[in-house]
Design an enzyme around this catalytic site. Structure first.
Site, short mmCIF file in Angstrom:
data_model
loop_
_atom_site.label_atom_id
_atom_site.label_comp_id
_atom_site.label_asym_id
_atom_site.label_seq_id
_atom_site.Cartn_x
_atom_site.Cartn_y
_atom_site.Cartn_z
N ASN A 1 -2.33 5.24 7.95
CA ASN A 1 -1.41 4.04 7.65
C ASN A 1 0.15 4.56 8.53
OD1 ASN A 1 -2.34 3.56 5.30
ND2 ASN A 1 -0.90 4.10 3.90
N ALA B 1 -10.65 4.58 -1.58
CA ALA B 1 -10.88 5.33 -2.51
C ALA B 1 -10.14 6.39 -3.08
CB ALA B 1 -11.91 6.13 -1.40
N LYS C 1 -0.60 -4.61 9.86
CA LYS C 1 -0.65 -3.46 8.63
C LYS C 1 0.76 -2.89 8.23
CE LYS C 1 -3.32 -1.32 5.69
NZ LYS C 1 -2.89 0.14 5.43
N ASN D 1 2.30 -3.25 5.32
CA ASN D 1 3.19 -2.26 4.20
C ASN D 1 4.57 -1.27 3.91
OD1 ASN D 1 0.07 -0.13 5.74
ND2 ASN D 1 0.76 -0.43 3.18
N ASN E 1 5.09 -1.22 0.87
CA ASN E 1 5.14 0.61 -0.62
C ASN E 1 6.55 0.90 -0.43
OD1 ASN E 1 2.99 -0.36 1.37
ND2 ASN E 1 1.85 1.81 1.75
N ASN F 1 1.93 -2.69 -7.38
CA ASN F 1 2.18 -4.39 -6.05
C ASN F 1 2.07 -5.44 -7.10
OD1 ASN F 1 1.57 -2.05 -4.40
ND2 ASN F 1 -0.39 -2.86 -4.01
N SER G 1 -0.46 3.80 -1.91
CA SER G 1 0.04 4.42 -1.51
C SER G 1 0.59 5.62 -1.42
CB SER G 1 -1.29 4.85 -0.20
OG SER G 1 -0.98 3.87 0.68
N GLU H 1 4.26 9.00 3.81
CA GLU H 1 4.22 8.05 5.32
C GLU H 1 5.16 7.07 5.21
OE1 GLU H 1 0.10 8.50 6.50
OE2 GLU H 1 0.31 7.22 4.34
O1 PAF Z 1 -0.70 1.36 1.56
C1 PAF Z 1 -1.33 1.07 0.55
O2 PAF Z 1 -1.60 1.21 -0.67
C2 PAF Z 1 -1.73 -0.93 0.95
O3 PAF Z 1 -2.15 -0.59 2.61
C3 PAF Z 1 -1.11 -1.48 0.20
C4 PAF Z 1 -1.66 -3.47 0.94
C5 PAF Z 1 0.06 -1.78 -0.15
C6 PAF Z 1 -2.10 -2.16 -0.93
O4 PAF Z 1 -1.73 -1.55 -2.27
#
Ligand code: PAF
Length: 326
Positions: free
Chosen positions: A124, A150, A209, A213, A217, A227, A279, A291
């Protein structure tokens, strides 16, 4: 000439094992798919759990893989290598560490990286890719972005929760590398890996991406929510909107075009992943470093160089730091 300096042939590259640096969920997925030709590089402490002989550098164990839709775990033989004592040349490497651990993990195996090695970075955020290119200029670098879901229930026990797509593209091509190596690298990942697509221009996808994020996040940690719960309160949604506006302004300044208006795209992702914890939320709840410095932190440091102020990103990072989240 040391062993790692002997030029490699396409035949040798073809049969060389795939090394995985980072034994988390993504690393285990790749190790499982590429087995029996995969080896996970682990720290000496971890390695010692699986062998009574610390002098050996390679040992075999079991890797358990399960799909959430099916309750039967599949087991494949998996090899572990001791990051400290493994010394045969590494030609094909997938790095799935957290962004902040990438450079130190790669430095630990630098002595055993073949000059013609191909390295795929799957993480990420941004910043780690640039740092790796600077420190490892002679290696061929690939970067990827994945929507695979996962998690691990224990070391070497991975659950494949959501089938996604992995997109990979070249980041830096070394002049030392054999022209056939890239073709072999791509073909093996497509054949044995998860759903993989190769594209020539990976940067726009990584920026997209990163932008998504950066607007999701950190907020899920600030509001300690799933989310989808960012959509259900006007105050939280206002935060999302402001972060999207500032991110778009920043990307405009860098002349990076997005295909869809960011707020629209982020709301779509929030709906699609409404029941997920991000995440970063998972890292924060498990008291692991996040991160965020490679997500909002990267955007803020790049924006500073452009003379741009991003007040909502700054406020988010300050409020998270006050909660002890870094
Ligand atoms: O980092 C994450 O968890 C994912 O990239 C996202 C898009 C925020 C979905 O949970």
């Amino acid at each position: 000439m040391t062993k790692t300096n002997v030029p490699s042939s396409p035949e040798h590259f073809q049969t060389a094992p795939w090394f995985i640096l980072g034994g988390g969920a993504m690393g285990c997925l790749w190790a499982y798919d590429l087995a029996p030709n995969s080896i996970i590089l682990v720290k000496p402490e971890r390695y010692l759990q699986y062998t009574n002989d610390p002098s050996t550098a390679l040992t075999a164990t079991k890797l358990s893989y399960q799909k959430t839709s099916q309750n039967i775990p599949c087991i494949r033989e998996c090899r572990l290598a001791n990051i400290r004592s493994y010394s045969s040349p590494i030609l094909k490497l997938i790095v799935t560490t957290k962004a902040q651990d990438t450079l130190s993990a790669l430095t630990a195996i630098q002595h055993t990286l073949h000059p013609q090695a191909h390295i795929l970075l799957l993480q990420n955020g941004m910043g780690s890719q640039q740092a790796v290119k600077e420190q490892f200029p002679m290696h061929t670098l690939w970067c990827g972005s994945t929507t695979q879901g996962a998690y691990t229930t224990d070391f070497l026990h991975v659950v494949h929760a959501g089938l996604g797509q992995t997109t990979i593209g070249p980041w830096h091509t070394s002049s030392d590398t054999h022209p056939h190596f890239s073709a072999i690298f791509q073909q093996q990942l497509i054949t044995y890996g998860q759903q993989v697509t190769f594209i020539n221009e990976i940067q726009p996808l990584l920026w997209q991406k990163l932008a998504i994020n950066a607007c999701i996040n950190g907020l899920t940690v600030l509001f300690e929510c799933k989310n989808g719960e960012l959509l259900t309160s006007p105050n939280r949604l206002k935060w999302v909107e402001k972060l999207c506006q500032e991110t778009e302004q920043f990307l405009d300044n860098k002349q990076i075009a997005l295909t869809t208006p960011l707020f629209q795209h982020v709301c779509h992702v929030l709906k699609q992943t409404a029941e997920n914890y991000s995440s970063t939320y998972m890292d924060a709840t498990h008291q692991r470093p996040t991160e965020l410095m490679y997500i909002n932190g990267f955007i803020l440091s790049e924006a500073k160089q452009l003379g741009l102020l991003l007040p909502s990103h700054t406020a988010l990072m300050v409020q998270l730091a006050q909660k002890g989240i870094f």
